[in-house]
Design a protein around this motif. Structure first.
Motif, PDB file in Angstrom:
ATOM      1  N   ILE A   1      21.970 -28.462  41.063  1.00 55.19           N
ATOM      2  CA  ILE A   1      22.259 -29.774  40.130  1.00 55.19           C
ATOM      3  C   ILE A   1      22.232 -29.558  38.579  1.00 55.19           C
ATOM      4  N   LEU A   2      21.466 -28.655  38.200  1.00 54.86           N
ATOM      5  CA  LEU A   2      21.311 -28.501  36.706  1.00 54.86           C
ATOM      6  C   LEU A   2      22.452 -27.499  36.337  1.00 54.86           C
ATOM      7  N   ARG A   3      23.137 -26.810  37.026  1.00 56.73           N
ATOM      8  CA  ARG A   3      23.972 -25.823  36.951  1.00 56.73           C
ATOM      9  C   ARG A   3      25.706 -26.390  37.063  1.00 56.73           C
ATOM     10  N   ASP A   4      25.515 -27.719  37.405  1.00 52.44           N
ATOM     11  CA  ASP A   4      26.958 -28.431  37.797  1.00 52.44           C
ATOM     12  C   ASP A   4      27.012 -29.836  37.131  1.00 52.44           C
ATOM     13  N   PRO A   5      27.213 -29.844  35.868  1.00 56.94           N
ATOM     14  CA  PRO A   5      27.181 -30.982  35.015  1.00 56.94           C
ATOM     15  C   PRO A   5      28.449 -31.967  35.490  1.00 56.94           C
ATOM     16  N   GLY A   6      29.325 -31.256  36.098  1.00 58.62           N
ATOM     17  CA  GLY A   6      30.765 -32.027  36.353  1.00 58.62           C
ATOM     18  C   GLY A   6      30.509 -32.905  37.447  1.00 58.62           C
ATOM     19  N   THR A   7      29.440 -32.408  38.301  1.00 58.94           N
ATOM     20  CA  THR A   7      29.249 -33.192  39.585  1.00 58.94           C
ATOM     21  C   THR A   7      27.959 -34.046  39.400  1.00 58.94           C
TER      22      THR A   7
END
Length: 405
Positions: free
Chosen positions: A47-53
């Motif tokens: 979650i923390l590595r995917d700000p687009g999602t």
């Protein structure tokens, strides 16, 4: 062991991971609260590595009735707030302040941090007692970040009153029906936030008229895509730096000392070998993570940890639980600074990795070494139990009386 620390002090009994328990499902829907809980390390890191999602803008899901009748504009309060911004605006805003936290700038602060630490301990007296939070762990990082921003460090007692209001609630956050207690806690928190914003707003207005050599002036004069930041953006930017710039270090230092008190063998080893101080700090960050939870929202439907989560859902990432995930950490409920790998998430991950992490680590290392130098022992006092943060999203002491003999 963790159970010894938790049982001894009654530390956050509601936080099950402090008692060596993990949920069978790492992602769970808390339907009664209106959001999803994420407990696993790989899931939280994804979650923390995917700000687009997974967006950091959580205000869009906050029910209007939570702030109804309180003269609060959530949109204005979140403008320029690094913690709630997504790319590309987040990346641009972060660059504006990144120069203030370069490795060289942070390293150059070490003599000042040491001087302030010694001054505070001198003022605490030599009666064989030390109230760690009041005497050192709170004022040290506040003075350092206040001096960087350019606001009077002597106002730290004002800051403390407002910050205490911000995090005074012991109520579990909910997006569903608001109980009277929850509404009152939101009101108190927003009062603290509003007071701090008004205070910083006055300093921002002053910098526009009379610039100085400080970070606040740099923010006032900074341009983003050819335009200067709005007043709200500067104020909220400074607000995040002031809050994050001291709360994490305050809890980091208190938690590290408490861990060493509970594990005297590591206290003895670290005093004898100061190269162990940094790993002691890292392990305390994992073992007692200051900010136990952070929030995100889904931009689209996702599959996570075996669960299907619709778009526009709030996720509560329990960082403290992720830092006890046995899939990542061997013997996760054991305080062990000798771990070969310690990929804890206490400072986050990805684009929102704490910009002040190097400063917090430096403050913790310098302060702990000076405490070791000045006091032959630091121990909790029988009959005078530490007092802990009551907010369920935070793990740290707010009072820690010690004997120094």
């Amino acid at each position: 062991m963790t159970t010894t620390l938790a049982d001894t002090w009654g530390l956050h009994e509601s936080q099950f991971w402090l008692r060596g328990k993990q949920p069978a499902e790492r992602v769970q829907h808390a339907a009664d609260l209106g959001f999803w809980n994420v407990y696993g390390h790989p899931e939280a890191e994804e979650i923390l590595r995917d700000p687009g999602t997974y967006s950091s803008d959580t205000t869009r899901l906050v029910p209007k009735e939570m702030t109804e009748g309180q003269d609060i504009d959530l949109e204005a309060m979140s403008a320029g707030n690094l913690l709630q911004l997504d790319p590309p605006l987040h990346n641009k805003m972060r660059k504006l302040v990144s120069r203030a936290f370069t490795p060289k700038v942070v390293a150059d602060l070490e003599p000042r941090i040491a001087a302030v630490t010694n001054e505070l301990l001198d003022a605490a007296g030599g009666d064989g007692r030390l109230e760690l939070v009041e005497d050192l762990a709170y004022p040290l990082p506040v003075i350092v970040i206040a001096e960087l921003l350019g606001v009077p460090a002597s106002d730290r007692y004002l800051f403390k009153g407002w910050v205490d209001k911000l995090f005074s609630s012991s109520e579990q956050f909910s997006l569903k029906e608001q109980s009277e207690a929850r509404q009152e806690s939101v009101k108190t928190s927003l009062e603290g936030q509003k007071a701090l914003i008004e205070y910083l707003g006055g300093h921002v207005d002053e910098r526009r008229k009379q610039p100085r050599e400080d970070l606040l002036t740099k923010l006032v004069e900074a341009e983003l895509d050819g335009e200067k930041l709005t007043r709200n953006e500067v104020v909220n930017f400074a607000n995040v730096l002031l809050l994050a710039g001291h709360i994490t270090t305050t809890m980091l230092l208190g938690n590290a000392v408490l861990c060493l008190d509970t594990h005297p063998e590591w206290d003895e080893r670290a005093r004898a070998d100061r190269s162990l101080v940094p790993p002691v700090i890292e392990e305390s960050l994992r073992y007692l993570s200051p900010f136990a939870a952070v929030a995100r929202t889904t931009n689209r439907e996702v599959e996570l940890g075996g669960a299907t989560i619709p778009a526009d859902q709030m996720l509560m990432l329990w960082v403290a639980a992720a830092n006890r995930d046995e899939r990542v950490f061997t013997d996760p409920d054991t305080f062990d600074p000798s771990r070969e790998e310690n990929p804890h998430l206490a400072f986050g991950r990805g684009i929102h990795f704490c910009i002040g992490a190097p400063l917090a680590r430096l403050e913790g290392r310098v302060a702990l070494n000076i405490l070791f130098d000045r006091y032959p022992a630091l121990r909790t006092i029988p009959g005078e139990a530490p007092k802990f943060q009551v907010n369920p999203n935070m793990t740290g002491v707010r009072e820690l009386p010690l004997t120094t003999g």
